[in-house]
Design a protein around this motif. Structure first.
Motif, PDB file in Angstrom:
ATOM      1  N   TYR A 163      -8.886  62.444 -19.958  1.00  0.00           N
ATOM      2  CA  TYR A 163      -9.476  63.480 -20.804  1.00  0.00           C
ATOM      3  C   TYR A 163      -9.861  64.645 -19.888  1.00  0.00           C
ATOM      4  N   THR A 275      -7.654  55.585 -25.233  1.00  0.00           N
ATOM      5  CA  THR A 275      -7.379  56.454 -26.381  1.00  0.00           C
ATOM      6  C   THR A 275      -8.365  56.212 -27.531  1.00  0.00           C
ATOM      7  N   MET A 278     -11.005  58.905 -28.620  1.00  0.00           N
ATOM      8  CA  MET A 278     -10.669  60.189 -29.261  1.00  0.00           C
ATOM      9  C   MET A 278     -11.500  60.550 -30.486  1.00  0.00           C
TER      10      MET A 278
END
Lengths: 431, 394
Positions: A163, A275, A278
């Motif tokens: 990120y 992930t 998110m």
């Protein structure tokens, strides 16, 4: 009028009475199953919806979701609580019927015969067609396979990505780093200094086993080979030196136990997580952020995370079959689509990844594509039964080196020693 | 041909996994002793050859056995051994002769008590990490080479014993099994010198937000090639790539987890208290050994107890001394001088419950958060169907 009315009530009452008499018989016919999981809040709600959908479409089966939570809200870990609860109840001979399990948990429980193999239902009449198994993302299928047999099915899966704060990258004139060398250079460039004071670090990270794995795997290293811990290899040491140098020499990295907050408050420009983070960032981050593949080393290998679904061996006959049916459902095209879209976990089926609904999601937010790209290079962490304990040992070794209590070599040598003792004492299975 | 055999072996291994419940089945009632200690394993007889589970044996003899499924090569202590292993119950079994010849152990068939006796010099009677290992454990005659042809081929006597074996030797022989619980903890103190100052951080206070130390003065001005202050002093030779780490042969548990690795020095005064003497207690199912108790004011330079509280770290090991697999190994708590009971903080401790096979050892540390005035008196293990096991902490 009244005379006519009363008998009718009596008739109804009689009918109700008879019905009530029959009810237990009906209830007994229904197969009752308990599914233990660690999914709370939003994910828990989505899971409850899926369970309801299963119950509505399978009149003969009733699954109850049981969320296992840590009693310790601040320090506790719900997965740890789930593990302990399952283990204790296996010993008491009151295990759950279905549960979320990690690969290494399954290794232990397969070994003592506590888990029943899904394989028994694959390609059998009334079972799970082989095509449904073939559709599972290969690396997940592989992770659920022990000695050539599918024992469990994948459920809430995610993969590690980078990120980054797009605003910070833009003002530094940087693109997401493609190699680990670029990564440390980018971190240095992103670090904002005000005299001796650092107002923004290139990256904030928690010294942990998962962080240790990124550079290790990318450079061809391994935690465990066969039945032996080998993470103090040259790559392992170089890996730890890499992070120690960033913290203490470049001073471009902040070792922090609240690394996520540092990123959200823009105290750091990069952050590494799976992930599944998110949806949380979409809600919380007040700046432009992007997702990129983690840097590559001599190769590309990305760790994935998340649990699988197991059915337990105390169930027999129709009950076991019903449990397998439920696991099949949670892994179905329909359920995995809903689950992925609503929670941010990765779809576990190739057909769902390529399906219209998930592709629409990617079109809407291209950051979802990164996890899918990373999947091509996914690697499973060790499946040896002692892995969960070794994780804690590597967490400690990483901390010892980052806090300069020990050199990377010393910290890792001892951690490997401890890990090998555990492997010998616990796993009991030779490769 | 080679390929076919490999595939057959793989199938055999897979087949072993299909019936994992049979893992603990006793294959015969012939007892196995290693250096006088009875092991909880039983040979599997195939065509007159006694096969023993490789892993348990490797542990007991302190040797390494590796098996490459692809090449079908068995290595004992890194030497290739020509043998045909057997896969059963998901475990690797090796003929007892090959283990003997590969490891330099001697094997004797004791017909009178129906036992196979394996002796090896230089090996301890159980795994190196045995917490209360004692050098005085009976070690059988050291024989560097294989002692005659091991008479483990099936014989009428053997079969007779196998059929009628009771599991307990009737006659006490010089190398009769030693009850490990009789070995008292103080023996450990001979090899273990607690040094409270070892490995303590040498740098100053850390910024409150994380672990990022202020760089030590030694390299703050001119960054050296290496960032670690003691890297230059660390003269440990560079190991060849992928070489196994050197394993000290006298490794005992206290040296595995040293104090100060994850903690910061405790409140003033406590550090100078007399060193903790390791001790252990058992209840017939588990033996719990406490190797150290520490009072600290932070964990990992970050986690601090709430005001008016302190952290107590208990370093311990837990061994399954029963003859059965222990699936749930219990829950630990701590009692103070007023009999107040505390649970450990899971997120800060490193003690993961695992399934323990007979003689298997688990170890780690537990972190308790207790009021400042609380004195750690005892650690208590609450098992499923056993009486609580209490180990004193003072």
């Amino acid at each position: 009028m009244k005379n006519k009315f009363f008998p009718s009530i009596a008739t109804i009452a009689l009918a109700l009475f008879m019905l009530a008499g029959f009810m237990p018989a009906f209830a007994q016919d229904k197969i009752e199953l308990k599914f233990w999981h660690a999914m709370g809040s939003h994910r828990g709600k989505v899971l409850d919806e899926l369970i309801k959908k299963f119950n509505d479409t399978h009149p003969g089966i009733h699954v109850t979701g049981v969320q296992i939570e840590s009693r310790d809200k601040t320090m506790g870990n719900d997965y740890h609580a789930l593990y302990k609860e399952i283990l204790e109840n296996i010993a008491k001979k009151t295990p759950p019927d279905i549960a979320q399990v990690y690969e290494n948990w399954a290794s232990q429980w397969i070994d003592i015969g506590a888990i029943a193999p899904i394989q028994d239902y694959i390609g059998k009449p009334g079972g799970i067609p082989q095509s449904e198994i073939d559709d599972i993302v290969p690396v997940f299928r592989e992770a659920n396979t022990y000695e050539g047999k599918v024992w469990t099915l994948p459920f809430n899966k995610s993969i590690y990505v980078l990120y980054y704060n797009k605003d910070a990258f833009k003002s530094a004139g940087l693109e997401p780093p493609k190699t680990w060398d670029e990564f440390s250079k980018a971190a240095a460039k992103l670090t904002k200094r005000n005299g001796d004071n650092i107002t923004r670090y290139g990256i904030a990270f928690m010294p942990s086993v998962d962080l240790f794995g990124h550079y290790l795997y990318a450079n061809g290293g391994d935690f465990v080979q066969g039945n032996k811990a080998v993470f103090n290899s040259n790559i392992g040491i170089k890996n730890l030196e890499f992070w120690v140098n960033m913290v203490h020499k470049d001073r471009s990295a902040l070792a922090s136990f609240k690394d996520r907050d540092e990123f959200l408050s823009q105290k750091s420009a990069m952050f590494i997580d799976t992930t599944s983070r998110m949806p949380n960032f979409i809600e919380k981050a007040k700046f432009n952020w992007g997702v990129a593949l983690l840097p590559k080393g001599t190769t590309r290998r990305y760790q994935f995370a998340g649990t699988n679904l197991a059915i337990f061996s105390h169930l027999s006959g129709e009950k076991r079959k019903a449990a397998a049916e439920f696991v099949r459902f949670l892994c179905s095209k329909e359920a995995t689509t809903t689950w992925a879209l609503k929670t941010g976990y990765l779809p576990v089926r190739t057909s769902v990844i390529n399906g219209a609904e998930y592709q629409a999601q990617i079109k809407k937010d291209s950051r979802y594509q990164v996890g899918i790209d990373a999947l091509k290079y996914a690697v499973v962490q060790p499946k040896v039964a002692a892995w969960e304990m070794i994780r804690g040992i590597i967490d400690d070794a990483m901390f010892e080196a980052i806090s300069l209590r020990k050199t990377p070599q010393k910290a890792l040598d001892r951690a490997v020693e401890l890990a090998n003792h555990l492997i010998r004492n616990i796993s009991g299975m030779l490769p | 041909m080679k390929k076919t055999t490999a595939i057959l072996l793989l199938i055999a291994f897979a087949a072993g996994l299909i019936c994992p419940a049979a893992v603990f089945a006793q294959q015969s009632s012939v007892k196995v002793y290693v250096n006088g200690m009875k092991l909880d394993i039983y040979p599997r007889m195939e065509e007159g050859t006694a096969y023993l589970p490789a892993q348990t044996l490797a542990q007991s003899l302190g040797i390494t056995i590796s098996w490459d499924a692809a090449t079908r090569i068995v290595k004992i202590n890194n030497n290739v051994v020509s043998t045909t292993p057997l896969m059963a119950d998901g475990k690797l079994y090796l003929p007892v002769e090959s283990i003997a010849s590969g490891s330099g152990a001697s094997v004797e068939w004791d017909g009178s008590s129906g036992a196979i006796r394996i002796s090896k010099s230089g090996s301890s009677s159980s795994v190196a990490i045995q917490p209360v290992e004692t050098p005085s454990a009976p070690v059988a005659k050291s024989t560097p080479t294989v002692k005659s042809t091991p008479t483990v081929k099936a014989s009428p006597t053997y079969n007779h014993v196998a059929a009628s074996g009771t599991g307990k030797p009737a006659v006490k022989t010089p190398d009769a099994p030693v009850d490990p619980t009789l070995i008292k903890a103080p023996d450990v103190s001979v090899t273990y010198q607690p040094s409270p100052t070892l490995d303590k951080p040498s740098t100053g206070k850390n910024p409150p937000s994380g672990l990022s130390h202020k760089p030590p003065a030694s390299y703050s001005g001119q960054p050296s090639k290496s960032a670690y202050p003691d890297a230059q002093k660390n003269d440990s030779p560079i190991r060849p790539k992928d070489a196994p780490p050197a394993m000290p042969s006298n490794l005992s548990l206290p040296s595995l987890y040293t104090t100060g690795d994850i903690s910061s020095p405790g409140p003033a005064g406590l550090a100078s208290s007399s060193p903790f003497v390791p001790r252990s207690e058992s209840n017939g199912v588990f033996r719990v050994s406490v190797t150290n108790v520490e009072v600290v004011d932070s964990i990992k330079d970050y986690y601090k107890p709430k005001p008016g509280y302190k952290f107590v770290i208990v370093y311990l090991s837990q061994q399954n001394i029963s003859e059965e697999v222990q699936i749930y190994t219990g829950r630990f708590s701590m009692l103070d001088q007023d009999n107040r009971s505390y649970d450990y903080i899971e997120g800060l401790s490193n003690y993961w419950l695992v399934i323990l096979r007979p003689s298997g050892i688990n170890f780690g540390y537990l972190v308790f958060e207790v009021p400042s005035d609380a004195k750690p008196m005892s650690a208590v293990l609450h098992g499923l169907n056993q009486s609580p096991l209490t180990v004193g902490l003072r």
